[in-house]
Motif scaffolding. Structure first.
Motif, PDB file in Angstrom:
ATOM      1  N   PRO A 104      -4.588  -6.748  -7.433  1.00 41.87           N
ATOM      2  CA  PRO A 104      -5.365  -6.810  -6.195  1.00 41.87           C
ATOM      3  C   PRO A 104      -6.205  -8.078  -6.053  1.00 41.87           C
ATOM      4  O   PRO A 104      -6.232  -8.679  -4.988  1.00 41.87           O
ATOM      5  N   PHE A 105      -6.896  -8.481  -7.124  1.00 43.49           N
ATOM      6  CA  PHE A 105      -7.806  -9.628  -6.984  1.00 43.49           C
ATOM      7  C   PHE A 105      -7.035 -10.926  -6.781  1.00 43.49           C
ATOM      8  O   PHE A 105      -7.463 -11.819  -6.073  1.00 43.49           O
ATOM      9  N   PHE A 130     -11.004  -5.551  -4.388  1.00 38.16           N
ATOM     10  CA  PHE A 130     -10.378  -6.717  -5.021  1.00 38.16           C
ATOM     11  C   PHE A 130      -9.300  -7.293  -4.109  1.00 38.16           C
ATOM     12  O   PHE A 130      -9.166  -8.503  -3.963  1.00 38.16           O
ATOM     13  N   ALA A 131      -8.542  -6.379  -3.472  1.00 35.57           N
ATOM     14  CA  ALA A 131      -7.475  -6.835  -2.590  1.00 35.57           C
ATOM     15  C   ALA A 131      -8.051  -7.544  -1.371  1.00 35.57           C
ATOM     16  O   ALA A 131      -7.505  -8.532  -0.902  1.00 35.57           O
ATOM     17  N   GLN A 174      -8.444  -0.902 -13.273  1.00 27.86           N
ATOM     18  CA  GLN A 174      -8.154  -2.114 -12.502  1.00 27.86           C
ATOM     19  C   GLN A 174      -9.283  -3.137 -12.619  1.00 27.86           C
ATOM     20  O   GLN A 174      -9.081  -4.318 -12.430  1.00 27.86           O
ATOM     21  N   ALA A 215     -12.982 -12.395 -11.272  1.00 30.25           N
ATOM     22  CA  ALA A 215     -13.632 -11.908 -10.056  1.00 30.25           C
ATOM     23  C   ALA A 215     -15.147 -11.920 -10.167  1.00 30.25           C
ATOM     24  O   ALA A 215     -15.839 -11.957  -9.165  1.00 30.25           O
ATOM     25  N   GLU A 257      -9.696   3.467  -6.861  1.00 35.50           N
ATOM     26  CA  GLU A 257      -8.926   2.973  -5.723  1.00 35.50           C
ATOM     27  C   GLU A 257      -9.770   2.092  -4.827  1.00 35.50           C
ATOM     28  O   GLU A 257      -9.316   1.062  -4.324  1.00 35.50           O
ATOM     29  N   ALA A 275     -10.115  -1.281  -6.252  1.00 32.61           N
ATOM     30  CA  ALA A 275      -8.900  -2.064  -6.025  1.00 32.61           C
ATOM     31  C   ALA A 275      -8.858  -2.569  -4.594  1.00 32.61           C
ATOM     32  O   ALA A 275      -8.439  -3.700  -4.329  1.00 32.61           O
ATOM     33  N   GLN A 288      -8.755  -5.754 -15.195  1.00 36.64           N
ATOM     34  CA  GLN A 288      -7.850  -6.778 -14.696  1.00 36.64           C
ATOM     35  C   GLN A 288      -8.613  -7.806 -13.849  1.00 36.64           C
ATOM     36  O   GLN A 288      -8.461  -9.017 -14.039  1.00 36.64           O
TER      37      GLN A 288
END
Lengths: 319, 577
Positions: free
Chosen positions: A64-65, B156-157, B175, B184, B150, B153, B178
């Motif tokens: 996602p990031f 992040f998206a 997540q 981030a 969720e 995420a 990650q």
């Protein structure tokens, strides 16, 4: 209930005339109807069709990031994983077994119940029974399984009764051999009433004069069922059966997830629980998408295939 | 649903949608005082009886005598880092923060929710007062635990991260690892170490373990929500044990005897076979552990470091095998509740509260005080009592306790704010305010809201939050708090017992040797290896599979990622040493 019209082919009308009118005029004439369609159309475009475009992440290692475009392409790796994984095969087999059981036992159950309800003369009694059998549909699976546990569980009502009489407990809820019939029974208990709605609606559409005529011709109850009732709702049965084919690979998640520990993965791992552990818990969206995509494509073929068969053998179909 | 990645921290193993009570300082520990050496405490406070007074392990547990604390309070300072001080009386509120931390703008916050959402700002006096005190508009997104991963995420998206981002990857949000690895979040090291940290006097009081254990790949991406560093212990019905003539059961044989007596001894006296030794609820390779099992068998804390520096996983040890065999025998003998295999956390808790099982475990403070698990049993059975098993091995020597990580998540700041030092300092000042010390004027507001609106004084003059207070505060600032303290306004002596237990637990505590080490394979494969563990041990313990199938399962664990995780952790260990 748009589906009723599609299946029943009752929405005809003076077709020749309609087509001779220019499109613009027809749009204007039926403007209010189109206006009503708009929100539904917008919903499908926004939440069903648009997300289909996102399926390309099945060929990526999406993070996602990092973003949709920047995430690296991985070719068919996610799909290969699917077909080489022994756990997936187990989940697939369980899913198909359960769905076949559902199709054989749970699918016709509402039809049978609807016919029974339809034969009740007292409108009041019929409504009372209908309300009661609808109820379990509105309970979440968490509650349904807790209820079943309270009754059939190792410390449930029945076993406690047995144990208090110094008898052996019987293992229902955590017995892998009984699991598949058990989930089908749970589904039937929960949704059989709800499933009657559409059949009952179809039954009311059968012209009562047909029954009268059949009685005059000397038809008994069985003959009336076979020659009037069933043909009258056959289009609906076929329609629902075809649609049912689309969900042959989706058992749903909660019912299985909640009972999986009790009986183990050999009996209870289905595709939905597999995807949950493999993809969602680890944030592996690409893999989840690949599974969803394969399932969607197979379901589409199943629907088209079932439709083709239905048309061939009964002349009725969806498309 | 929460998974304990069996290779990472063990203390946050919590069940579905549950915040570890042990760790919720704001709502529990603070509402919750001293253990003199337990024997001494029992003498001084006659209502307290500790079954473990005489355990050999408890010998090390010695708390001090009351001393003067901040704001004219009386405290019993903890002799061990990681176990909070106990307040015997509430401090007179003192001012601990100078000025207003914010600069009048908006601060966007993402946090996890366990309570119903608070009323909207214009109908929420707590929220309004919070904003006035912080000097910012507090724009908060509280996401319920099940959707927390969720939603992370989704942020992040989207790329546009809130200014204060609550990070707790163990809460179903792997997540976040990650995203941290991909850059981030801002490395806060320059702001929260050395002299720079002194700008934030409250954050400067945080213990080193909380900072260390909240690093990811050795980088401080967030400010820890500090918690006590106490490992969980199994709790049992001490009234039942006494009834069986088995008071203070110690070691595998006595524990077994107790658990079986719960099933066969009719402890509730109703003549029916409707009680059992234990439920269960965990996931992973210790899914049937209930804390005491692995503790008595001294199973390593996830990994054991061998002399040559290599790692052996807990499941590859003899201790682990003995534990599984022990649990399998227990199950066959009927010590476990018949529906134990399918239990969720709340099922296991409910059966214990309902008096159907004699043993249960969850966060340490959950067993102390009127609203605790113990308090709820006593609603039905006023004479019920619970106490903890201090683990003792089969050889009579002390067992082990697995230390908590000492934090419940950490608050990160997005990397995109890295260029704006002023903004970062402002955000840290806000966190500093939220970390006001127990009993300060600031903390009194954060804790109890406005007196007369959100809380009222009880007979002893202590503030107790009312329903409006609980509703309006909700999880508005749930993501962060100051240094833990123990204070039970309704009865400070409850806190004394809690601290005594904490010290006893801490004295047996061991750490995970891989704590804070990064393994990409563990993040990617942890969930499925955990699931393999749950499936394997459940099948073996319930007798569905032969004990020997454990070997094949361990082999499968190795080939499906266990060896890879081991390799990565070994390399990470070499690098860090």
């Amino acid at each position: 209930m748009a589906t009723l019209r599609i299946g029943g082919k009752s929405s005809s009308g003076p077709r020749g005339k309609t087509f001779s009118t220019p499109l613009r005029k027809r749009l204007w004439r039926d403007r209010w109807m189109y206006l009503f369609i708009l929100p539904g159309l917008a919903y499908f475009l926004l939440f069903i069709y648009l997300p289909i475009l996102g399926n390309f992440i099945a060929w990526k290692d999406y993070a996602p990031f990092v973003g949709l475009w920047e995430s690296p392409w991985v070719g068919w790796a996610n799909f290969e994983l699917l077909f080489t994984d022994p756990d997936f095969q187990r989940a697939l087999i369980n899913t198909v077994q359960i769905e076949i059981l559902q199709l054989v036992f749970a699918f016709p159950a509402p039809l049978a119940l609807a016919l029974l309800l339809h034969s009740i003369m007292s409108e009041r009694l019929k409504r009372a029974i209908q309300s009661i059998v609808y109820l379990p549909h509105f309970l979440s699976w968490v509650i349904v399984i807790a209820l079943w546990q309270q009754i059939f569980g190792g410390a449930g009502f029945i076993n406690q009764l047995l144990a208090n009489q110094d008898m052996d407990r019987i293992n229902v809820m955590s017995n892998p051999d009984l699991f598949k019939p058990l989930v089908v029974l749970q589904s039937m208990w929960k949704d059989v009433g709800w499933g009657t709605i559409i059949f009952l609606a179809a039954l009311t559409r059968i012209d009562t004069t047909l029954y009268e005529a059949a009685v005059i011709d000397g038809a008994n109850g069985r003959r009336r069922l076979l020659d009037v009732t069933l043909p009258g709702i056959m289009s609906i049965i076929i329609l629902l059966l075809i649609l049912r084919m689309g969900s042959m690979f989706s058992t749903g998640f909660e019912q299985y997830f909640l009972q999986r520990n009790a009986v183990g993965p050999e009996a209870a791992e289905v595709i939905d629980t597999f995807v949950y552990t493999r993809a969602f818990q680890s944030g592996d969206w690409s893999f989840a998408t690949a599974v969803g995509l394969v399932r969607g494509v197979v379901a589409a073929f199943m629907i088209i295939g079932a439709n083709w068969l239905a048309k061939r053998f009964t002349g009725e179909g969806l498309l | 649903m929460t998974q304990d990645n069996d290779v990472t921290s063990r203390s946050i193993i919590l069940p579905t949608s549950r915040k570890p009570r042990a760790i919720n300082r704001r709502s529990l520990l603070r509402t919750a005082s001293v253990g003199a050496a337990a024997a001494g405490a029992a003498a001084a406070f006659p209502r307290i009886t500790f079954a473990q007074d005489s355990t050999p392990a408890a010998g090390t547990a010695a708390a001090g005598t009351p001393v003067a604390g901040p704001g004219g309070s009386q405290i019993i300072p903890s002799p061990i880092e990681g176990v909070p001080d106990v307040y015997l009386s509430a401090p007179e509120p003192f001012v601990s923060y100078d000025g207003v931390p914010g600069s009048g703008g908006t601060v966007r916050v993402f946090t996890i929710g366990y309570n119903p959402p608070p009323p909207a700002r214009d109908q929420n006096q707590y929220w309004q007062e919070l904003e006035r005190r912080l000097g910012v508009t507090w724009e908060v997104d509280i996401t319920p635990q099940p959707n927390y991963g969720e939603k992370s995420a989704a942020y992040f998206a989207g790329g546009d991260l809130p200014d204060l981002f609550y990070l707790n990857p163990e809460q179903n949000a792997s997540q976040q690892y990650q995203a941290m690895a991909q850059g981030a979040f801002l490395d806060l090291t320059p702001y929260v170490t050395g002299d720079a940290l002194q700008q934030f006097p409250n954050l400067a009081t945080f213990p080193q373990y909380a900072w260390d254990n909240s690093k990811f790949q050795g980088v401080q991406y967030g400010v820890p929500n500090v918690q006590p560093n106490i490992g969980n212990l199994g709790f049992y019905r001490s009234d039942w044990a006494e009834r069986f003539g088995l008071a203070n059961p110690q070691g595998p044989d006595q524990v077994r005897e107790f658990l079986l007596a719960c099933t066969t001894g009719d402890p509730n006296g109703n003549g029916n076979p409707d009680t059992w030794g234990s439920g269960r609820f965990e996931n992973g390779w210790r899914a049937w552990d209930n804390a005491i099992m692995s503790q008595m068998h001294r199973v390593p804390f996830n990994w054991r470091v061998n002399e040559d520096g290599s790692l052996t996983n807990q499941i590859e040890t003899d201790e682990y095998r003995q534990m599984i065999q022990y649990q399998r025998d227990l199950f066959a003998a009927g010590a476990y509740h018949p529906d134990a295999a399918g239990m969720t956390f709340s099922d296991a808790q409910n059966t214990f509260i309902a008096g159907e099982t004699g043993h249960h475990y969850e966060g340490f403070p959950s067993f102390f005080g009127p609203s605790s698990v113990t308090g709820r049993i006593q609603l039905n059975e006023p004479t019920a009592s619970t106490t903890y098993f201090l683990p003792v091995g089969a050889d009579g020597q002390p067992g082990v306790v697995y230390n908590g990580v000492g934090h419940f998540g950490y608050v990160g700041i997005p990397a995109s704010l890295g260029g704006d030092e002023e903004r970062v300092l402002e955000l840290l000042r806000i966190l500093d305010y939220l970390a006001s010390p127990f009993g300060s004027e600031e903390d009194t507001f954060l804790e109890s809201g406005i007196e007369g609106v959100h809380s009222a004084r009880n007979a002893d003059g202590n503030l107790v939050l009312n329903d409006q207070g609980r509703a309006e505060r909700g999880d508005l600032i749930g993501m962060f708090s100051g240094l833990p303290a123990i204070f039970y306004p309704e009865d400070p002596q409850i806190g004394v017992r809690l601290q005594t237990g904490g010290i006893a637990s801490r004295s047996l505590g061991i750490d995970d040797p891989t704590q804070g080490l990064y393994s990409a394979a563990n993040i990617e494969l942890g969930a499925q290896l955990t699931q393999l563990g749950t499936d394997t041990v459940t099948a073996i313990i319930t007798g569905r599979e032969a004990f020997e199938s454990l070997d094949a399962a361990i082999e499968e664990w190795r080939s499906r990622g266990g060896d890879q995780v081991r390799q990565e952790l070994q390399e990470a260990m070499q690098q860090s040493s």
